[in-house]
Design an enzyme around this catalytic site. Sequence first.
Site, PDB file in Angstrom:
ATOM      1  N   ARG A   1       0.838  -1.206   0.000  1.00  0.00           N
ATOM      2  CA  ARG A   1       0.000   0.000   0.000  1.00  0.00           C
ATOM      3  C   ARG A   1       0.871   1.253   0.000  1.00  0.00           C
ATOM      4  NH1 ARG A   1      -4.442   0.415   4.574  1.00  0.00           N
ATOM      5  NH2 ARG A   1      -2.623   0.971   5.817  1.00  0.00           N
TER       6      ARG A   1
ATOM      7  N   LYS B   1      -2.497   6.648   1.158  1.00  0.00           N
ATOM      8  CA  LYS B   1      -2.371   7.075   2.552  1.00  0.00           C
ATOM      9  C   LYS B   1      -1.425   8.270   2.600  1.00  0.00           C
ATOM     10  CE  LYS B   1      -2.121   4.827   7.077  1.00  0.00           C
ATOM     11  NZ  LYS B   1      -3.374   5.343   7.615  1.00  0.00           N
TER      12      LYS B   1
ATOM     13  N   GLU C   1     -16.161   6.279   4.619  1.00  0.00           N
ATOM     14  CA  GLU C   1     -15.408   5.741   5.749  1.00  0.00           C
ATOM     15  C   GLU C   1     -15.322   6.771   6.855  1.00  0.00           C
ATOM     16  OE1 GLU C   1     -11.201   5.023   5.158  1.00  0.00           O
ATOM     17  OE2 GLU C   1     -11.144   6.409   3.462  1.00  0.00           O
TER      18      GLU C   1
HETATM   19  N1  PLP Z   1      -9.184   4.476   6.570  1.00  0.00           N
HETATM   20  C1  PLP Z   1      -8.333   5.451   6.903  1.00  0.00           C
HETATM   21  C2  PLP Z   1      -8.619   6.814   6.397  1.00  0.00           C
HETATM   22  C3  PLP Z   1      -7.205   5.168   7.711  1.00  0.00           C
HETATM   23  O1  PLP Z   1      -6.347   6.126   8.058  1.00  0.00           O
HETATM   24  C4  PLP Z   1      -7.001   3.852   8.158  1.00  0.00           C
HETATM   25  C5  PLP Z   1      -5.821   3.520   8.956  1.00  0.00           C
HETATM   26  O2  PLP Z   1      -4.829   3.072   8.469  1.00  0.00           O
HETATM   27  C6  PLP Z   1      -7.903   2.873   7.776  1.00  0.00           C
HETATM   28  C7  PLP Z   1      -8.991   3.211   6.990  1.00  0.00           C
HETATM   29  C8  PLP Z   1      -7.716   1.463   8.194  1.00  0.00           C
HETATM   30  O3  PLP Z   1      -6.694   0.849   7.448  1.00  0.00           O
HETATM   31  P1  PLP Z   1      -5.875  -0.343   8.041  1.00  0.00           P
HETATM   32  O4  PLP Z   1      -6.836  -1.387   8.426  1.00  0.00           O
HETATM   33  O5  PLP Z   1      -4.996  -0.783   6.927  1.00  0.00           O
HETATM   34  O6  PLP Z   1      -5.111   0.193   9.192  1.00  0.00           O
HETATM   35  C1  COI Z   2      -3.850   3.503  11.385  1.00  0.00           C
HETATM   36  O1  COI Z   2      -4.812   2.881  11.798  1.00  0.00           O
HETATM   37  O2  COI Z   2      -2.731   2.992  11.257  1.00  0.00           O
HETATM   38  C2  COI Z   2      -3.978   4.877  10.978  1.00  0.00           C
HETATM   39  O3  COI Z   2      -3.156   5.307  10.234  1.00  0.00           O
HETATM   40  C3  COI Z   2      -5.081   5.661  11.505  1.00  0.00           C
HETATM   41  C4  COI Z   2      -4.670   6.974  12.103  1.00  0.00           C
HETATM   42  C5  COI Z   2      -3.839   6.825  13.328  1.00  0.00           C
HETATM   43  C6  COI Z   2      -4.102   7.902  11.109  1.00  0.00           C
END
Ligand code: PLP
Ligand code: COI
Length: 340
Positions: A83, A185, A221
Amino acid sequence: MGKTIDIDWSKLGFSYIKTDYRYVSSWKDGKWDAGKLVTDNMLSISEASTALHYGQQCFEGLKAYRTQNGQIQLFRPDRNAKRMNNSNRRLLMPEVPEEKFIDAIIQVVKANEGYVPPYGTGATLYIRPFMIGVGDNIGVKPAPEYLFCVFCLPVGPYFKGGMAPVNFSVSDYDRAAPYGTGAAKVGGNYAASFYPHELAVKDGFADCIYLDPATHTKIEEVGAANFFGITHDNHFVTPDSPSILPSITKYSLLHIAKEYLNMEIEERDVFIDNLSEFKEAGACGTAAVITPIGGIKYKDKLHVFYSETEVGPTTKQLYDTLYGIQFGDIEGPDGWIVKV
Ligand code: PLP
Ligand code: COI
């Protein structure tokens, strides 16, 4: 086992703590250097760095977990590597080879081993890899040089209370555009979310939910987590949109729901005016883990799912399975767990 750290693990929230070592690698003249661990948590970069002016940067988030027998493990770090490289490609930044990404993480976790919370405290070591465009540049164009860095810190729950329901409000603002950077991200998405988040918190909500920017009819989201709902016939449903972050936790839950809990799964549109199709709902992410959603406020009405105080049974099952895999109590699918 390294040095002993004086932290009350059960009291940790999601706040910065300076740990002992971090990793820094520099990209110059078309290649990465070997990278090294350093103790200084300050970076010295050009005032003309693209990361400072044009938001040319991205980051990742993953965790290290202490198992019952004291070992340390990572959850799907290859997914974070992939990612991050999607984000790098989107912002014209150099890719970080997957082996380099995972090696940097393992080095940082090992060097800060004493900060990995003990099993049973619920706390974890949060790992934050990031990339920034640096070097002298003023034109609106990609940087001449880059830094890839990784630091870590012990954390507790992201939302207050952890596995306890919170309420969200629906924001009138957008965090991302249909062909924008929502699926990457990158910091700009988060800077854009500070103000709507603050408005939601002032109103007494944990955070806000964003709707699809084109029609404002479908759930996208939460500011830092994906959304899921459980229908009355027990299907696991999560929004399908090109402008949300592809959450690694969400894809893991889709797999867990299907393969471990024998549920039907659906990635599809979730309409904000049809919340009554769900008996339970939650937010999921690395930091949020699974945070049950008590209710969602939309147009002055609070829609309550299972309860504002109790966790629904399916959400609990999903949480227990995910948590069990992450902490090594339940066997995960092949390749999900990487031992440190
Ligand atoms: N959506 C956003 C905007 C986020 O910042 C995060 C955190 O990383 C997620 C979703 C969840 O992603 P993940 O499950 O890969 O941490
Ligand atoms: C995560 O869950 O890793 C995120 O990046 C969410 C937030 C702390 C930015």
